[in-house]
Design an enzyme around this catalytic site. Structure first.
Site, PDB file in Angstrom:
ATOM      1  N   HIS A  68     -73.909 -23.885  41.940  1.00  0.00           N
ATOM      2  CA  HIS A  68     -74.552 -24.547  43.087  1.00  0.00           C
ATOM      3  C   HIS A  68     -76.065 -24.714  42.918  1.00  0.00           C
ATOM      4  O   HIS A  68     -76.679 -25.430  43.711  1.00  0.00           O
ATOM      5  CB  HIS A  68     -74.293 -23.763  44.377  1.00  0.00           C
ATOM      6  CG  HIS A  68     -72.850 -23.699  44.778  1.00  0.00           C
ATOM      7  ND1 HIS A  68     -72.067 -24.827  44.910  1.00  0.00           N
ATOM      8  CD2 HIS A  68     -72.051 -22.639  45.084  1.00  0.00           C
ATOM      9  CE1 HIS A  68     -70.842 -24.450  45.279  1.00  0.00           C
ATOM     10  NE2 HIS A  68     -70.804 -23.148  45.377  1.00  0.00           N
TER      11      HIS A  68
HETATM   12 ZN   LIG Z   1     -66.905 -20.638  44.902  1.00  0.00          ZN
END
Ligand SMILES: [Zn+2]
Length: 377
Positions: A128
């Site tokens: 992320h």
């Molecule tokens: Zn995850």
């Protein structure tokens, strides 16, 4: 056979006792593998340098991480995703994250040098992390730094993300780069963090058709997941013809994981690992670099990643968990940890709505194929 990369410093990537991304998960895996009678001598890779981090991240962001790490007060930290509940600030975080990036990067270098074909980085998978900010427990994007190094080496890189969550950071960093294919299977962003990973996200410019997203319905079970995988991933690799496969092997798509609602079993994970090795054998001369990732149910994560290790090493999967391991980790395992490495069969009572859910998944895969195939000529 596979090379294993790990070092004790990985335990320093720790947001505190209340945070789900705990390094205890790694300790449990290492202990379980050894309790099953396997001697581990992992490669201790150097930390990534600041310059290596800057191959994918902005200087202003890295400077912010360093300043907060030194204890400086920076009111604008939240703009960089830092000092948030997901990514709290802690002393030593810059180096802690660079150790993880260094492991993935070292793995890529072993593949580039031709000394290894299968590499498992036991840690990391910080998919992320964005160019200019931290997100979703991820500070520096270890996968992207490793991919960038392979690209600089002249390779075309296929990235595969089997984490519960969309691999948004890696996708965004290479969204316009025609040397990198990103494929992410995940629970649909309509219901789950980070809210992206829809079939319309196809890449941009010369990389149009190189961003592939398979958003799956909540409660998608193993059979439907693997059907979607088989309908998309082999054809994507065949068309793109990469030199290396980089995999984020998060374990949070398991049916017990508290973060989301995909419903894979350990048997499905093993099926995925076998597919990944077969795809690498067919398309990348066996070259594959895997990292870990999400996975928040400790007893499951330990079992799933041990199965990953054993599969990569071509070792048999034993039936039972060692009693000594169960006792050592009793506090983390909860009241009823089970006694087998794989889930029982069946793993859970039948989930209602299966037919409709599977039909919706087939429909989304068909729509994705319609969009992609015009670029894959
Ligand atoms: Zn995850």
């Amino acid at each position: 056979m596979a090379a294993l990369i790990h070092r004790p410093e990985y335990a320093g990537y720790d947001f505190g006792p209340e945070h789900p991304f705990t390094p205890a998960r790694l300790a449990m895996v290492l202990d379980l593998i050894q309790s099953l009678g396997h001697t581990l001598s992992p490669i201790a890779a150097p930390a990534a340098t600041r310059e290596e981090i800057l191959t994918v991240h902005d200087e202003a962001y890295v400077a912010m991480v360093e300043a907060l790490d030194r204890g400086e007060a920076r009111p604008e930290a939240e703009r960089f995703g830092l000092g948030t509940p997901d990514n709290p600030v802690f002393p030593g975080m810059d180096l802690a994250a660079r150790w993880l990036v260094g492991g993935a990067l070292h793995g890529a270098r072993l593949l580039m040098a031709g000394t290894e074909t299968r590499v498992l980085q036991l840690g990391g998978g910080l998919h992320h992390a964005q160019k200019d900010r931290a997100a979703g427990f991820c500070m520096y994007n270890d996968l992207a730094v490793a991919i960038q190094a392979c690209v600089a080496h002249g390779w075309r890189v296929a990235y595969l993300d089997i984490d519960l969550h969309h691999g948004d950071g890696v996708q965004n960093l290479f969204y316009g780069d025609d040397r990198v294919l990103t494929v992410s299977l995940h629970e649909t962003g309509h219901y789950l963090y980070p809210g992206t990973g829809h079939i319309q996200e196809l890449g941009t410019g010369p990389a149009r058709g190189l961003s592939v997203n398979v958003p799956l319905e909540p409660f998608t079970e193993s059979e439907s997941y693997l059907e979607a995988f088989d309908a998309v991933v082999p054809r994507a690799l065949e068309w793109f013809a990469p030199q290396v496969l980089v995999v984020q092997a998060g374990a949070d798509a398991h049916f017990t994981d508290p973060m989301g609602d995909l419903a894979l079993t350990t048997q499905a994970f093993q099926g995925l690992y076998r597919r990944i090795l077969d795809l690498a054998a067919t398309h990348t001369q066996g070259r594959v670099l895997l990292t870990l990732g999400g996975g928040y149910e400790p007893q499951v994560v330990a079992r799933v990643w041990t199965i990953l290790y054993l599969t990569l090493m071509d070792l048999p999967i034993p039936e039972r968990l060692p009693q000594a391991w169960l006792e050592r980790w009793r506090d983390r395992l909860g009241p009823e940890p089970g006694s087998t490495l794989h889930d029982p069969v069946p793993a859970y009572p039948e989930l209602p709505g299966r037919e409709e859910r599977n039909r919706r998944n087939r429909d989304i895969v068909a729509r994705l194929q319609d969009s992609l195939f015009r670029y894959w000529l």
